[in-house]
Design a protein around this motif. Structure first.
Motif, PDB file in Angstrom:
ATOM      1  N   GLY A 184      -8.580  -9.689   9.431  1.00 50.66           N
ATOM      2  CA  GLY A 184      -7.876  -9.287   7.961  1.00 50.66           C
ATOM      3  C   GLY A 184      -7.995  -8.812   6.924  1.00 50.66           C
ATOM      4  O   GLY A 184      -7.479  -8.475   6.339  1.00 50.66           O
ATOM      5  N   LYS A 199     -11.049  -4.220   8.718  1.00 52.30           N
ATOM      6  CA  LYS A 199     -12.760  -2.759   8.855  1.00 52.30           C
ATOM      7  C   LYS A 199     -11.361  -1.626   9.363  1.00 52.30           C
ATOM      8  O   LYS A 199     -11.493  -0.956   9.533  1.00 52.30           O
ATOM      9  CB  LYS A 199     -12.758  -4.103  10.536  1.00 52.30           C
ATOM     10  N   THR A 200     -10.196  -2.077  10.190  1.00 57.01           N
ATOM     11  CA  THR A 200      -9.181  -1.163  11.479  1.00 57.01           C
ATOM     12  C   THR A 200      -9.324  -0.288   9.888  1.00 57.01           C
ATOM     13  O   THR A 200      -9.108   0.830  10.313  1.00 57.01           O
ATOM     14  CB  THR A 200      -8.015  -2.387  11.553  1.00 57.01           C
ATOM     15  N   THR A 201      -8.294  -0.837   8.987  1.00 58.27           N
ATOM     16  CA  THR A 201      -8.241   0.745   7.693  1.00 58.27           C
ATOM     17  C   THR A 201      -9.673   1.238   7.327  1.00 58.27           C
ATOM     18  O   THR A 201      -9.261   2.359   7.099  1.00 58.27           O
ATOM     19  CB  THR A 201      -7.578  -0.607   6.496  1.00 58.27           C
TER      20      THR A 201
HETATM   21  N1  LIG Z   1       0.419   0.207   7.192  1.00 57.74           N
HETATM   22  C1  LIG Z   1       0.748  -1.580   7.011  1.00 57.74           C
HETATM   23  N2  LIG Z   1       1.369  -2.316   5.760  1.00 57.74           N
HETATM   24  C2  LIG Z   1       1.282  -3.194   5.285  1.00 57.74           C
HETATM   25  N3  LIG Z   1      -0.211  -3.870   5.727  1.00 57.74           N
HETATM   26  C3  LIG Z   1      -1.100  -3.599   6.335  1.00 57.74           C
HETATM   27  C4  LIG Z   1      -0.839  -2.183   6.884  1.00 57.74           C
HETATM   28  N4  LIG Z   1      -2.420  -2.270   7.652  1.00 57.74           N
HETATM   29  C5  LIG Z   1      -2.853  -3.338   7.671  1.00 57.74           C
HETATM   30  N5  LIG Z   1      -2.194  -4.505   6.901  1.00 57.74           N
HETATM   31  C6  LIG Z   1      -2.772  -5.639   6.517  1.00 57.74           C
HETATM   32  O1  LIG Z   1      -3.902  -4.724   5.415  1.00 57.74           O
HETATM   33  C7  LIG Z   1      -4.798  -5.793   5.755  1.00 57.74           C
HETATM   34  C8  LIG Z   1      -6.372  -5.309   6.674  1.00 57.74           C
HETATM   35  O2  LIG Z   1      -5.866  -5.092   7.875  1.00 57.74           O
HETATM   36  P1  LIG Z   1      -6.961  -4.343   9.567  1.00 57.74           P
HETATM   37  O3  LIG Z   1      -7.462  -2.686   8.410  1.00 57.74           O
HETATM   38  O4  LIG Z   1      -6.178  -4.158  10.341  1.00 57.74           O
HETATM   39  O5  LIG Z   1      -7.631  -5.890   9.283  1.00 57.74           O
HETATM   40  P2  LIG Z   1      -9.180  -5.872  10.855  1.00 57.74           P
HETATM   41  O6  LIG Z   1     -10.029  -6.439   8.935  1.00 57.74           O
HETATM   42  O7  LIG Z   1      -8.386  -7.642  11.532  1.00 57.74           O
HETATM   43  O8  LIG Z   1      -8.568  -5.174  11.279  1.00 57.74           O
HETATM   44  C9  LIG Z   1      -4.074  -7.022   6.866  1.00 57.74           C
HETATM   45  O9  LIG Z   1      -3.433  -8.096   6.009  1.00 57.74           O
HETATM   46  C10 LIG Z   1      -2.492  -6.011   7.292  1.00 57.74           C
HETATM   47  O10 LIG Z   1      -1.781  -7.576   7.226  1.00 57.74           O
END
Ligand SMILES: Nc1ncnc2c1ncn2[C@@H]1O[C@H](COP(=O)(O)OP(=O)(O)O)[C@@H](O)[C@H]1O
Ligand SMILES: [Mg+2]
Length: 566
Positions: free
Chosen positions: A107, A110-112
């Motif tokens: 959360g 990282k994916t972002t």
């Molecule tokens: N399209 C979106 N709309 C709202 N919140 C998002 C979106 N994409 C990611 N988030 C939020 O951003 C945060 C980081 O998500 P993500 O990058 O998937 O984390 P991780 O590090 O587990 O890959 C999380 O709290 C997620 O809920």
């Protein structure tokens, strides 16, 4: 038996096994040439040294052509949705020829971060800059030389390992490349990912088991490796893999990096050995803040400068994440607490402190010595940076034409798709047979229960026929697209042609459109014995099946499978 006792014998036994496998596999002259080339490469490597890490790295100097390089740099990048900030003030860069590990609590963003690297930022509000090779531009225009390995294994279950890889290579490598070279690349990838023994096994699906989960993961990575990317991005490629497979995968990635590929992977809980196989490390804290971004070799220095020492028997990256999450307690220098780590990183590098952190800045203001920790490494690295920057930019100016790779056109892709879809259809032959059987039975039922007489001229039988044939053909048409949605999206994202895909599927389905009316009439006409000719009956039914298939396609493309069936 001997192989169990001695390591050299084991190696020889493995080689012998591989040779036998190959003997079965050598189908054409091209494969033979690829194998002899790979053998040459391997001999060279064994000469240099015995399969150590540095040996693989040193092979970079070989005469094989290097890939065009792609450097991605960020300047104060902030991504937000509404009020929520997903990434904040990301500054740093991902360099060609290096492998970057991205870690952080789940959360954290990282994916972002990966989406930002890929240039998929359309849904977000974006501030700051993303520079590609020093120029601001859209990453999407480099899509043909970027490989993205998604977290889930999106592979074709009813194709073999080799077919999966070969198809990706054919459609995404440069169209001017000869087939022999493509085979060589394929063989190299199969070799480096250790897929030799299962290359002819079906990948399988959740319902029908094929190769193991770890192997499937490696195929998932291989699909992107065979297209010779310049930037390779992987979302959790080692999750669920055992230590040996993870190391093999990383060795394959190292090999890619040695050719100038910019590799960037999100990983979870790497072993200490695995962690040290990376070059750079990005540590993300919650809220998408960078807590560290730099070489692996300096991580421990940096954190011990802040007073964070990794205890014995703790894995450094895990420990830092525990600190960020507040699970492990530590006493940091001055008044700083773990939540200040991102701010300290900003200060360490002399970046501009964003407004909402000014308050924290006052809290830790007394620790002047921290700034000096940073300045030494910064000076060092700035010399290095200019050096590497020069080489990258030189490389770019020389090979600018390579950056826009020309992949096969729609027509060529249509041919590749046609071959693939035909193969997939043949493997679903039982499904096809069941469809025909049901049509036959429907023909018998409708043919016997309705009677042709002078008053109605058999109108009822045609009513039932339309209902039955429409429904049956519609369901079959839905199956044509729906189950492959994920694969389709992945292929589309990587720049493959949607038109070619659709046309190929449609072409193969035309066979069914032509045959299905015959199958139905073969029983219906016999049992019902209508007054119109067989030819007229066939033409009307053909038109019906054609229309219904079209409607089925539309529904399958617009809706989920369940909704489409409804
Ligand atoms: N399209 C979106 N709309 C709202 N919140 C998002 C979106 N994409 C990611 N988030 C939020 O951003 C945060 C980081 O998500 P993500 O990058 O998937 O984390 P991780 O590090 O587990 O890959 C999380 O709290 C997620 O809920
Ligand atoms: Mg994620």
């Amino acid at each position: 038996k001997i192989a169990q006792e001695s390591a050299t014998a084991r190696k020889r036994w493995k080689l012998a096994k591989e040779l036998v496998l190959r003997k079965l596999n050598v189908r054409t002259e091209r494969f033979r040439r690829a194998y002899s080339q790979i053998d040459k490469e391997r001999a060279l490597q064994l000469d240099k040294d015995k399969l150590t890490l540095s040996g693989i790295v040193s092979r970079a100097a070989e005469n094989r052509p290097q890939r065009p390089m792609l450097e991605v740099a960020f300047k104060g990048l902030t991504l937000s949705i509404g009020k929520k900030k997903l990434l904040q003030c990301v500054t740093g860069k991902l360099s060609p020829g290096r492998i970057t590990a991205i870690m952080g609590p789940s959360g954290a963003g990282k994916t972002t971060f990966l989406n930002a690297v890929l240039g998929k930022t359309s849904g977000y509000k974006k501030d700051g800059l993303v520079l590609v090779n020093g120029k601001s531009g859209s990453m999407q225009s480099y899509k043909k030389i970027i490989g993205f390995v998604p977290q889930d294994d999106i592979v074709h279950g009813n194709l073999t390992v080799e077919e999966n890889l070969w198809f990706s290579g054919c459609c995404r490598l440069s169209k001017s490349m000869s087939k022999a070279d493509k085979v060589l690349i394929l063989e190299r990838v199969i070799g480096s990912l250790g897929l030799q023994e299962i290359r002819n096994s079906l990948v399988g699906t959740v319902e029908k088991r094929g190769i193991s989960g770890g192997q499937r993961k490696r195929v998932n990575v291989g699909i992107e490796m065979v297209m010779e990317p310049s930037l390779l991005i992987l979302d959790e490629p080692t999750t669920g893999l055992d230590s040996a497979s993870s190391q093999q995968l990383l060795r394959a990635l190292r090999h890619e990096a040695s050719q100038g590929v910019n590799v960037c992977a999100v990983i979870h809980q790497p072993s200490y050995t695995l962690f040290n196989m990376f070059d750079d490390f990005v540590l993300l804290a919650r809220g998408g803040l960078i807590a560290y971004h730099g070489p692996i070799s300096e991580v421990e220095n940096y954190f011990s400068g802040l007073g964070i020492k990794v205890p014995d028997r703790e894995n450094p990256p895990d420990y830092y994440i525990d600190i960020l999450e507040g699970i492990a307690k530590t006493k940091m220098r001055g008044h700083a607490t773990p939540k200040h780590l991102p701010l300290l990183w900003i200060l360490h590098n002399g970046y501009e402190v964003p407004e909402d952190m000014q308050k924290d800045l006052e809290e830790i203001n007394m620790m002047h010595e921290l700034y000096t920790v940073g300045s030494i490494t910064r000076e060092l690295s700035s010399v290095e940076q200019t050096k590497s920057k020069d080489s990258v930019h030189q490389n770019v100016s020389q090979r600018n034409d390579l950056l826009n790779r020309k992949t096969p056109g729609v027509l060529a892709q249509y041919r590749y798709y046609l071959g693939r879809v035909a193969k997939q259809r043949l493997r679903e032959a039982t499904q096809q047979a069941v469809d025909y059987l049901i049509l036959c039975i429907a023909g018998i039922c409708i043919g016997t229960i309705t009677k042709v007489n002078d008053d109605t001229l058999g109108a009822a039988s045609y009513g039932y026929t339309i209902i039955a044939v429409s429904l049956l053909c519609q369901l079959a048409a839905l199956r044509s697209f729906s189950p492959e949605r994920l694969q389709y999206w992945r292929e589309r994202e990587s720049g493959m042609s949607s038109v070619a895909y659709f046309l190929a599927r449609d072409t193969i389905d035309h066979f069914n459109t032509v045959v299905k009316p015959i199958v139905f009439l073969s029983t219906f006409y016999f049992f019902n014995n209508p007054r119109s000719t067989l030819r007229d009956n066939y033409l009307v039914l053909l038109a019906l099946v054609y229309c219904v298939t079209g409607i089925g396609y539309t529904l399958a493309i617009w809706f989920e499978l369940g909704l489409a069936q409804l």
